[in-house]
Design an enzyme around this catalytic site. Structure first.
Site, PDB file in Angstrom:
ATOM      1  N   GLY A 152      36.787-120.112 -56.254  1.00 12.03           N
ATOM      2  CA  GLY A 152      38.072-120.174 -56.926  1.00 12.03           C
ATOM      3  C   GLY A 152      38.413-118.822 -57.515  1.00 12.03           C
ATOM      4  O   GLY A 152      38.092-117.780 -56.934  1.00 12.03           O
ATOM      5  N   GLU A 153      39.108-118.821 -58.659  1.00 12.23           N
ATOM      6  CA  GLU A 153      39.499-117.604 -59.375  1.00 12.23           C
ATOM      7  C   GLU A 153      40.535-116.770 -58.617  1.00 12.23           C
ATOM      8  O   GLU A 153      40.870-115.669 -59.044  1.00 12.23           O
ATOM      9  CB  GLU A 153      38.295-116.690 -59.661  1.00 12.23           C
ATOM     10  CG  GLU A 153      37.172-117.296 -60.439  1.00 12.23           C
ATOM     11  CD  GLU A 153      36.027-116.314 -60.669  1.00 12.23           C
ATOM     12  OE1 GLU A 153      36.151-115.133 -60.282  1.00 12.23           O
ATOM     13  OE2 GLU A 153      34.998-116.733 -61.233  1.00 12.23           O
ATOM     14  N   GLY A 154      41.001-117.225 -57.464  1.00 16.69           N
ATOM     15  CA  GLY A 154      41.846-116.385 -56.627  1.00 16.69           C
ATOM     16  C   GLY A 154      41.047-115.402 -55.796  1.00 16.69           C
ATOM     17  O   GLY A 154      41.621-114.482 -55.190  1.00 16.69           O
TER      18      GLY A 154
END
Length: 341
Positions: free
Chosen positions: A306-308
């Site tokens: 995740g987190e971009g």
């Protein structure tokens, strides 16, 4: 002045009926130049398609990536009380602090990608309600989170990369996917941040309870987003729509980002044409969800952070696509003979 976010669910629904289109003249110019570059047609594969996609949605015959923005939305989830993750909700705030201090993966990837990183904690990280007992968000809270995402998009952005952080949000993503596309919890629940087989089964059962509780409302994608989503998924929806209204191309990250944007697609199948999915997440439901949105992710590196992180990692690929399109010589410029057939 930028367009303000829709103030009601009905206004949001109406906004999605008429959306800006891609620039066909820019696309035609890009396609024509591509035919004259010193390479066999199609030999750069998806790099050619990506250059065309950027230009179509930037409305530029010569696309650029001077201003790339990565925005990570963070939120907490009441459903964590149901034991769907081995991690405490405190980790969301701790990771937001890590982002701000520069210590997370997304900081490193955004830096090498040349992307400005912004992290936004939604609703001061107060959790949504537990969607197994009630709607995750009131209409007012949902629209406020949506507006936060909508207003986070800089109109000067050439490419928007979206990411998220929120303990429990793979359960939210799986619930959204199940509500929008069917199949129940077992079809969409994955291991998230480290569940064993029993944990995945518990997660699927929690999703099924939520689907049963909210069954009368699941015909409406916006009610699905409000009842089963999270503050950060609502913000991702808002940012995705704002980017469309400003004709900014969007790179979505993995399973959670894809699920967050999915209600827009189910309301209008053209609503995500300005988006690409960066990568196939290792989270179990992501390949099927990407297929439901008629998308083929750019790469598969087994990411599930995740987190971009995957969205930002796609930026160097896009920079390579543009460098080839704008920097390669044409056959005429290079004095290279073209095909004779």
């Amino acid at each position: 002045m930028p367009t303000p976010p829709p103030p009601t669910l009905s206004a949001l629904r109406a906004c999605l009926t008429t959306l800006p289109e891609a620039a066909t003249d820019a696309a035609a110019a890009i396609a024509e130049r591509d035919t004259r570059l010193t390479k066999p047609p199609g030999s750069l594969g998806r790099l050619e398609e990506l250059a065309l996609w950027l230009g179509r949605w930037q409305h530029r015959a010569t696309p650029r990536l001077d201003h790339v923005q990565t925005v990570v939305f963070a939120g907490n989830h009441g459903v964590v009380a149901q034991g769907v993750t081995p991690w405490p909700s405190d980790v969301t705030a701790q990771m937001v602090g890590n982002f701000h201090s520069g210590g997370a993966a997304i900081n490193q990837i955004s830096r090498i990608a040349g992307a400005a990183l912004r992290v936004i904690a939604i609703h001061d990280l107060r959790p949504t309600d537990d969607f197994t007992t009630t709607a995750a968000m009131s209409e007012r809270a949902f629209l406020a989170a949506f507006a936060t995402g909508f207003e986070a998009v800089d109109p000067d952005t050439d490419l928007l990369c979206l990411g998220e952080m929120g303990i429990g949000n793979t359960t939210v993503a799986a619930a959204l996917a199940a509500a929008l596309f069917g199949g129940g919890g077992s079809a969409w629940a994955g291991r998230g941040t480290g569940l064993d087989d029993a944990g995945v089964a518990r997660k699927a059962a929690v999703i099924d309870r939520a689907l049963l509780r909210h069954a009368p409302f699941l015909h409406d994608p916006l009610e699905v987003a409000r009842r089963l989503g999270g503050f950060e998924t609502a913000a991702i929806m808002g940012a995705t729509l704002a980017a469309r209204l400003m004709t900014i191309p969007v790179m979505l990250d993995g399973f959670v980002c894809t699920a967050a944007a999915a209600p827009l697609f189910t309301l209008n199948p053209a609503a995500l044409e300005h988006c690409r999915i960066a990568h196939v997440s290792a989270e179990a439901g992501h390949p099927a969800l990407a297929a439901k949105l008629d998308q083929t992710p750019l790469f598969d590196l087994g990411l599930r952070l995740g987190e971009g992180s995957g969205a930002a990692l796609a930026v160097p690929v896009l920079r390579a696509a543009l460098a080839c399109h704008t920097g390669m010589a044409t056959f005429g410029e290079a004095g290279v003979s073209e095909r004779t057939d």
